[in-house]
Design an enzyme around this catalytic site. Structure first.
Site, short mmCIF file in Angstrom:
data_model
loop_
_atom_site.label_atom_id
_atom_site.label_comp_id
_atom_site.label_asym_id
_atom_site.label_seq_id
_atom_site.Cartn_x
_atom_site.Cartn_y
_atom_site.Cartn_z
N HIS A 90 9.16 -1.63 5.40
CA HIS A 90 10.86 -1.90 5.29
C HIS A 90 10.47 -2.24 3.55
O HIS A 90 9.74 -1.76 2.70
CB HIS A 90 11.38 -3.35 5.68
CG HIS A 90 10.88 -4.60 5.22
ND1 HIS A 90 10.47 -4.99 4.92
CD2 HIS A 90 11.64 -5.09 4.23
CE1 HIS A 90 10.01 -6.03 4.52
NE2 HIS A 90 11.06 -6.66 4.17
N ASP A 129 9.29 -6.75 -2.41
CA ASP A 129 8.14 -7.48 -2.76
C ASP A 129 7.34 -6.45 -1.22
O ASP A 129 5.98 -6.52 -1.42
CB ASP A 129 8.57 -8.46 -1.77
CG ASP A 129 9.34 -9.00 -1.00
OD1 ASP A 129 9.75 -8.19 -0.53
OD2 ASP A 129 8.92 -10.08 -0.67
#
Length: 314
Positions: free
Chosen positions: A63, A67
């Protein structure tokens, strides 16, 4: 095959842990590796491992949270700066193409190798003669996928010593037996292929999930997996917080592994509130529901052995 974690922290790096990225070392005959997610600092971590960017074959993004992708433009650029010309493939949710192309456009960066970008949906993302990669949507704050990597089964090794001992000459007959054909010797004996070839080897299944709350697709992707990688952002006492932010607790990760019948669970994506010494508690909590659990350690190889097709896979 092995898994190596380049980062196990959630959200942002801390002194003890980097953010998310996972290496899947492919079989020796392939000589490459795949990468799952590419958080900031991933290429720095790779410098501390045996893996060279010239051998990076495919990169799968779960996704588009930072991060998981902020290390991507730099890593792709470094691969080019090293003089690598071999094609690379990038798979990820809709938007991954815009992210990469805009980063290169704004920074005036150019690649010296072909980069194929595939924006995926649910279903089969990739297949070749050795592997099938399937994707399914998870339950997170933004569109997020998990990946199931299935290795195709392989026939067993030819029993060459036994064949020579019983008088089968090395050469074309060996090839016929290996391919599944019975052969007739000059003295009239029939040698059965099933006797000449050892037990078949099952294809390994590795499941790498992105960020997610407990959901049906996580269980489906992990069904009978040899190795399941599942986020465990919080301990069970923060289950409400985990659900609010689209994450799982260590117990919830373990329950997914148990429901799926997975053989082994590696938990990762730990909240910054937990210091390195706290990970033992996350691991212990998960083991109460699924004993074969380990809190992933960065830069440590986790072997995924191959077994016979008739092995007990429970």
């Amino acid at each position: 095959m092995e898994l190596w974690f380049m980062g196990t922290n959630a959200g942002m790096p801390i002194a003890e842990r980097n953010v998310t990225s996972i290496v899947l070392r492919m079989p020796q005959n392939r000589g490459t590796f795949w990468l799952f997610d590419c958080g900031e600092g991933t290429q720095h971590q790779l410098l501390r491992t045996p893996f060279k960017l010239s051998k990076l074959e495919k990169l799968f993004v779960t996704h588009l949270h930072g991060d998981h992708i902020f290390g991507l433009p730099g890593l792709l650029s470094s691969r080019s700066s090293l003089g690598v010309t071999a094609e690379m493939e990038l798979y990820g949710p809709p938007g991954i193409r815009d992210f990469v192309e805009n980063a290169f456009r704004i920074s005036d960066s150019h690649l010296g190798y072909p980069l194929r970008i595939y924006e995926i949906g649910e279903g089969e993302a990739y297949r070749d003669e050795d592997f099938i990669v399937e994707a399914a949507a998870l339950d997170h704050r933004i569109e997020c996928f998990g990946y199931r990597i299935t290795e195709r089964p392989r026939t067993g090794a030819l029993r060459t010593d036994w064949l020579l001992e019983i008088g089968v000459p090395a050469g074309p007959l060996f090839g016929l037996l290996k391919s599944g054909q019975d052969v007739a010797l000059e003295d009239g004996r029939i040698i059965r292929s099933e006797e000449a070839v050892g037990s078949s080897l099952h294809g390994r299944v590795i499941t790498v999930l992105g960020d997610t709350k407990p959901c049906g697709n996580a269980v489906a992707l992990a069904k009978d997996a040899d190795m399941l990688v599942h986020e465990a952002t919080f301990l069970a006492d923060l289950a409400e917080k985990a659900g609010e932010y689209g994450h799982s607790t260590s117990i919830q990760a373990a329950e997914t592994a148990r429901k799926a019948g997975a053989k082994r669970l590696l938990i990762t994506h730990f909240s910054s509130r937990y210091k390195q010494e706290d990970l033992a508690e996350l691991e212990s909590e998960a083991r109460s529901a699924f004993p074969n659990t380990e809190a992933a350690t960065e830069l440590k190889p986790y072997s995924i052995p191959r077994g016979n097709v008739d092995d007990n896979r429970q």
